[in-house]
Design a protein around this motif. Structure first.
Motif, PDB file in Angstrom:
ATOM      1  N   LEU A 168     -26.557 -27.193 -52.240  1.00  0.00           N
ATOM      2  CA  LEU A 168     -27.626 -26.133 -52.580  1.00  0.00           C
ATOM      3  C   LEU A 168     -27.941 -26.238 -54.160  1.00  0.00           C
ATOM      4  O   LEU A 168     -26.765 -25.878 -54.948  1.00  0.00           O
ATOM      5  CB  LEU A 168     -27.015 -24.671 -52.394  1.00  0.00           C
ATOM      6  CG  LEU A 168     -27.452 -24.004 -50.912  1.00  0.00           C
ATOM      7  CD1 LEU A 168     -26.740 -22.505 -50.718  1.00  0.00           C
ATOM      8  CD2 LEU A 168     -28.813 -23.953 -50.736  1.00  0.00           C
ATOM      9  N   PRO A 169     -28.819 -26.007 -54.645  1.00  0.00           N
ATOM     10  CA  PRO A 169     -29.113 -25.693 -55.939  1.00  0.00           C
ATOM     11  C   PRO A 169     -28.823 -24.406 -56.434  1.00  0.00           C
ATOM     12  O   PRO A 169     -28.638 -23.469 -55.604  1.00  0.00           O
ATOM     13  CB  PRO A 169     -30.750 -25.948 -56.390  1.00  0.00           C
ATOM     14  CG  PRO A 169     -31.124 -26.667 -55.113  1.00  0.00           C
ATOM     15  CD  PRO A 169     -30.231 -26.291 -53.818  1.00  0.00           C
ATOM     16  N   ASN A 170     -28.330 -24.256 -57.764  1.00  0.00           N
ATOM     17  CA  ASN A 170     -27.775 -22.817 -57.934  1.00  0.00           C
ATOM     18  C   ASN A 170     -28.611 -21.584 -57.668  1.00  0.00           C
ATOM     19  O   ASN A 170     -28.616 -20.707 -57.198  1.00  0.00           O
ATOM     20  CB  ASN A 170     -27.485 -22.950 -59.634  1.00  0.00           C
ATOM     21  CG  ASN A 170     -26.137 -23.710 -59.741  1.00  0.00           C
ATOM     22  OD1 ASN A 170     -25.458 -24.034 -58.923  1.00  0.00           O
ATOM     23  ND2 ASN A 170     -25.799 -23.611 -61.012  1.00  0.00           N
ATOM     24  N   GLN A 171     -29.801 -21.978 -58.055  1.00  0.00           N
ATOM     25  CA  GLN A 171     -31.160 -20.955 -57.849  1.00  0.00           C
ATOM     26  C   GLN A 171     -31.373 -20.736 -56.409  1.00  0.00           C
ATOM     27  O   GLN A 171     -31.755 -19.599 -56.036  1.00  0.00           O
ATOM     28  CB  GLN A 171     -32.476 -21.354 -58.587  1.00  0.00           C
ATOM     29  CG  GLN A 171     -33.067 -22.547 -58.024  1.00  0.00           C
ATOM     30  CD  GLN A 171     -32.610 -23.978 -58.725  1.00  0.00           C
ATOM     31  OE1 GLN A 171     -31.463 -24.063 -59.163  1.00  0.00           O
ATOM     32  NE2 GLN A 171     -33.562 -24.931 -58.763  1.00  0.00           N
ATOM     33  N   ASN A 190     -38.627 -18.813 -56.709  1.00  0.00           N
ATOM     34  CA  ASN A 190     -37.300 -18.051 -56.289  1.00  0.00           C
ATOM     35  C   ASN A 190     -36.964 -16.629 -56.549  1.00  0.00           C
ATOM     36  O   ASN A 190     -37.709 -16.312 -57.744  1.00  0.00           O
ATOM     37  CB  ASN A 190     -35.785 -18.872 -56.525  1.00  0.00           C
ATOM     38  CG  ASN A 190     -35.794 -20.162 -56.115  1.00  0.00           C
ATOM     39  OD1 ASN A 190     -36.109 -21.154 -57.116  1.00  0.00           O
ATOM     40  ND2 ASN A 190     -35.512 -20.594 -54.889  1.00  0.00           N
ATOM     41  N   ASN A 191     -36.338 -15.788 -55.799  1.00  0.00           N
ATOM     42  CA  ASN A 191     -35.843 -14.433 -56.021  1.00  0.00           C
ATOM     43  C   ASN A 191     -34.397 -14.606 -56.054  1.00  0.00           C
ATOM     44  O   ASN A 191     -33.757 -14.759 -55.000  1.00  0.00           O
ATOM     45  CB  ASN A 191     -36.404 -13.757 -54.847  1.00  0.00           C
ATOM     46  CG  ASN A 191     -37.593 -13.086 -55.036  1.00  0.00           C
ATOM     47  OD1 ASN A 191     -38.169 -12.999 -56.087  1.00  0.00           O
ATOM     48  ND2 ASN A 191     -38.246 -12.817 -53.984  1.00  0.00           N
ATOM     49  N   PHE A 192     -33.972 -14.336 -57.200  1.00  0.00           N
ATOM     50  CA  PHE A 192     -32.458 -14.309 -57.564  1.00  0.00           C
ATOM     51  C   PHE A 192     -32.306 -13.508 -58.857  1.00  0.00           C
ATOM     52  O   PHE A 192     -32.401 -14.073 -59.690  1.00  0.00           O
ATOM     53  CB  PHE A 192     -31.810 -15.780 -57.600  1.00  0.00           C
ATOM     54  CG  PHE A 192     -30.427 -15.655 -57.196  1.00  0.00           C
ATOM     55  CD1 PHE A 192     -29.780 -14.788 -57.423  1.00  0.00           C
ATOM     56  CD2 PHE A 192     -29.898 -16.963 -57.416  1.00  0.00           C
ATOM     57  CE1 PHE A 192     -28.283 -14.913 -57.146  1.00  0.00           C
ATOM     58  CE2 PHE A 192     -28.322 -17.104 -57.162  1.00  0.00           C
ATOM     59  CZ  PHE A 192     -27.521 -16.092 -57.118  1.00  0.00           C
ATOM     60  N   LYS A 248     -27.537 -14.416 -51.460  1.00  0.00           N
ATOM     61  CA  LYS A 248     -26.886 -15.741 -52.253  1.00  0.00           C
ATOM     62  C   LYS A 248     -25.443 -15.541 -52.480  1.00  0.00           C
ATOM     63  O   LYS A 248     -25.212 -14.275 -53.236  1.00  0.00           O
ATOM     64  CB  LYS A 248     -28.066 -16.222 -53.251  1.00  0.00           C
ATOM     65  CG  LYS A 248     -29.370 -16.554 -52.599  1.00  0.00           C
ATOM     66  CD  LYS A 248     -30.209 -16.588 -53.830  1.00  0.00           C
ATOM     67  CE  LYS A 248     -31.559 -17.048 -53.157  1.00  0.00           C
ATOM     68  NZ  LYS A 248     -32.631 -17.199 -54.328  1.00  0.00           N
ATOM     69  N   SER A 249     -25.005 -16.718 -52.930  1.00  0.00           N
ATOM     70  CA  SER A 249     -23.678 -16.985 -53.784  1.00  0.00           C
ATOM     71  C   SER A 249     -22.715 -15.737 -53.436  1.00  0.00           C
ATOM     72  O   SER A 249     -22.399 -14.818 -54.206  1.00  0.00           O
ATOM     73  CB  SER A 249     -24.047 -16.572 -55.299  1.00  0.00           C
ATOM     74  OG  SER A 249     -25.050 -17.665 -55.740  1.00  0.00           O
ATOM     75  N   ILE A 250     -22.441 -15.731 -52.028  1.00  0.00           N
ATOM     76  CA  ILE A 250     -21.733 -14.954 -51.481  1.00  0.00           C
ATOM     77  C   ILE A 250     -19.852 -15.028 -51.978  1.00  0.00           C
ATOM     78  O   ILE A 250     -19.566 -16.268 -52.028  1.00  0.00           O
ATOM     79  CB  ILE A 250     -21.555 -14.992 -49.961  1.00  0.00           C
ATOM     80  CG1 ILE A 250     -23.011 -14.677 -49.600  1.00  0.00           C
ATOM     81  CG2 ILE A 250     -20.736 -14.021 -49.355  1.00  0.00           C
ATOM     82  CD1 ILE A 250     -23.229 -15.099 -47.953  1.00  0.00           C
TER      83      ILE A 250
END
Ligand code: MTE
Length: 318
Positions: free
Chosen positions: A218-221, A81-83, A240-242
């Motif tokens: 959704l998984p957190n990542q 992932n990219n986060f 992500k995580s808006i």
């Protein structure tokens, strides 16, 4: 996503670490087309592969899915992932995102709208029937995946807020909390992470707000509890995580555009004919596959979205 301090244009020729480390999954990936194909006919494609043990979601299948594609295994979708809020390595999000608390979660919708407000995530989503959309995700770095997202059309949320005539763009903003997100203590990007779309792009039926994947939340990542998915644009547009969706008059400046304007433009449409300044965008490596494949214009969604860009110079507006 590369940051400029790592000048390595040839990196995308290297077998991704996730693929190398988990050779067993790589072998299993060869069997996935069969499983997905058979199960897909039965309407079981997602359920067959869900392995996260997260809450299951009720959803209907959408005709807008890329059903001819093999799904990328759940293990890769959730560990490669990219986060950057959780670090810059591909495995950082899956290792560190357990500190993110996706409930309670409030999303603010404001700016040039008549009916904005602050909404608890579950209230925001409740009025809608969740849909499964199998989409190709093409990262600007040169890898791609096929992911069965669960979500709702972004256009439904935007229209419900009743944009005023001043609204020409939609800006999205991620949570910025050093307590939950260890990566924001470093200046790898200018926090909070920001992205933007033109209003007509946001209203396009392919653009969704995702709350799940593989039939589960959704998984957190992957951006819990709410992330954008815009399948015809490079993955970094899929913020992500808006926590905030703002209708604005002026074109927003996304985090990557702010950090490297010569490399990451506002549009960021997948375009094999426009190279990244440091590498080609003509080919990509589908995670789980050995050989590279050709990258398609607009990530294969040209028939659906091409008309949004009629008359726009796609070399200038990269
Ligand atoms: N959103 C936030 N808030 N922070 C990020 O670092 N990375 C982007 C995008 N959304 C990112 C983000 C990039 S570069 C990509 S390729 C996709 O998320 C990756 O999504 P995935 O990890 O679910 O595959």
């Amino acid at each position: 996503m590369l940051i400029r301090r790592v000048p390595d244009p040839g990196w995308s020729d290297v077998t991704p670490n996730a693929q190398y480390v988990r050779r067993r999954e790589f072998i299993r990936a060869a069997a996935v087309p069969l499983v997905a194909g058979v199960a897909g006919c039965l309407g079981l494609a997602s359920d067959a592969e869900a392995q996260g043990g997260l809450a299951k979601l009720a959803f209907k299948r959408s005709a807008l899915s890329a059903t001819d594609e093999s799904l990328t295994p759940y293990g890769d979708v959730t560990t490669y992932n990219n986060f950057f809020e959780f670090g810059t390595d591909k495995d950082s999000p899956s290792r560190f995102a357990s500190s993110l608390r996706p409930r309670p979660w409030t999303v603010t919708i404001d700016g040039a709208v008549k009916k904005g407000g602050q909404f608890a995530i579950d209230d925001l989503i409740k009025p809608y029937q969740l849909e499964e959309r199998v989409y190709r995700l093409r990262c600007v770095e040169g890898w791609s995946m096929v992911i069965p997202w669960i979500g709702i059309p972004l256009g439904d949320i935007v229209r419900k807020a009743e944009p005023t005539p001043q609204a020409r763009f939609v800006e999205f903003i991620t949570l910025n909390d050093p307590e939950q997100m260890p990566g924001v203590r470093r200046r790898s990007l200018d926090w909070p992470y920001v992205e933007g779309l033109r209003l007509d792009e946001a209203l396009h039926p392919l653009a969704i707000l995702a709350v799940g994947l593989y039939g589960e939340v959704l998984p957190n990542q992957n951006g819990a509890p709410l992330r954008l998915v815009v399948p015809w644009k490079y993955g970094f547009k899929s913020i992500k995580s808006i926590v905030r969706i703002r209708l604005v008059e002026k074109q927003p400046v996304g985090s990557w555009e702010r950090s490297q304007p010569s490399e990451y433009g506002f549009y960021s449409n997948v375009n094999p004919e426009v190279d990244h300044p440091r590498w080609t965008q003509a080919r990509e490596r589908r995670i789980g596959e050995f050989f590279k494949r050709k990258t398609l214009m607009f990530n294969g969604y040209a028939d659906q979205v091409g008309s949004l860009y009629t008359g726009l110079d796609l070399r200038k507006n990269y």
